[in-house]
Design an enzyme around this catalytic site. Sequence first.
Site, PDB file in Angstrom:
ATOM      1  N   ALA A  97     -21.369 -24.148  53.565  1.00 54.21           N
ATOM      2  CA  ALA A  97     -21.688 -24.510  52.182  1.00 54.21           C
ATOM      3  C   ALA A  97     -22.911 -25.420  52.217  1.00 54.21           C
ATOM      4  CB  ALA A  97     -20.501 -25.225  51.557  1.00 54.21           C
ATOM      5  N   GLU A 122     -15.958 -19.083  57.244  1.00 54.19           N
ATOM      6  CA  GLU A 122     -14.900 -18.703  56.282  1.00 54.19           C
ATOM      7  C   GLU A 122     -15.285 -17.438  55.521  1.00 54.19           C
ATOM      8  OE1 GLU A 122     -15.086 -22.752  54.786  1.00 54.19           O
ATOM      9  OE2 GLU A 122     -12.925 -22.923  55.061  1.00 54.19           O
ATOM     10  N   GLU A 162     -16.604 -29.087  59.490  1.00 58.55           N
ATOM     11  CA  GLU A 162     -16.496 -29.948  58.302  1.00 58.55           C
ATOM     12  C   GLU A 162     -15.986 -31.342  58.629  1.00 58.55           C
ATOM     13  OE1 GLU A 162     -15.374 -26.805  58.531  1.00 58.55           O
ATOM     14  OE2 GLU A 162     -15.759 -25.698  56.673  1.00 58.55           O
ATOM     15  N   GLY A 194     -18.282 -22.914  55.800  1.00 61.84           N
ATOM     16  CA  GLY A 194     -18.139 -21.829  54.827  1.00 61.84           C
ATOM     17  C   GLY A 194     -18.699 -20.508  55.338  1.00 61.84           C
TER      18      GLY A 194
END
Length: 258
Positions: free
Chosen positions: A65, A112, A132, A109
Amino acid sequence: MAHEMILVETRGRVGLITLNRPKALNALCDQLMEELGQALRAFDADPAIGCIVLTGSEKAFAAGADIKEMKDRTYPAVYFDDFIGKRWETVLTVQKPVIAAVAGFALGGGCELAMMCDMIIAAENAKFGQPEINLGIMPGAGGTQRLTRAVGKSKAMDMILTGRMMDAAEAERSNLACRVVPVADLVTEAVKMGEKIASLSGPSVAMAKEAVNAAYEMTLKEGVRFERRLFLSLFSTEDQKEGMAAFAEKRPAQFRHR
Ligand code: CAA
């Protein structure tokens, strides 16, 4: 729609989406995720497409992200915006198979997103990770759940609590990736796999994908019953008649796809 952060093209019956935000290593900002969602929906609705390949650059599938975009966001803002939820999960709603072709970094992300796809083909330089924890947060797009189901609790804990990366060989060994290929062959190999899938009967491919994904949600007994219902329903399709007739007549099947 014109896209700024992704490239969209077709290769035969395969829809190819390339994340294209090189200066930020394909960090998954809101705009990129909106564009990705639109491209996925368009390919899913297009009868000329039978399979989708999602890839990035040789350096990065996606580095996660967008940290710079989210760093000052407040809790009410992320809550009411449904941050991650609505923009990120489009790939889970696609009925056609989506192959993640991962070279370079697939972090946070990015890892993911790859795990939300139906399978991951890794280039030899791929690096998977959920870093993260180094940012004072934790995975938020399914990492604690999908990584654990893919590689098991102990290795998922190792990666999520220390933030360490896993290389391509370890990813294949750990069942995160289905195959590893040379970097230069990654997109060709993923498209080749996509072409094979796209040449088959659309309903059988979509239902088989649905049944495999249902294995994550159901007990064995429920899952087997779900599978049986889908299997039997395929006897209503012209493609089942054609596929079996072609076998008996020793000729290639001519599937209608839909
Ligand atoms: N968000 C925003 N920008 C990012 C980014 C990210 N996730 N990852 C890299 N970038 C940017 C860098 O800031 C840099 O931009 P500038 O040139 O403007 O400074 C550019 O991309 C190149 O990055 P680096 O100079 O850092 O490249 P490197 O080769 O030295 O390192 C890397 C590569 C190890 C991937 C490093 O960039 C990195 O650690 N990135 C962050 C990875 C990360 O923590 N991801 C998780 C994000 S949180 C998340 O994803 C939450 C969730 O679960 C949904």
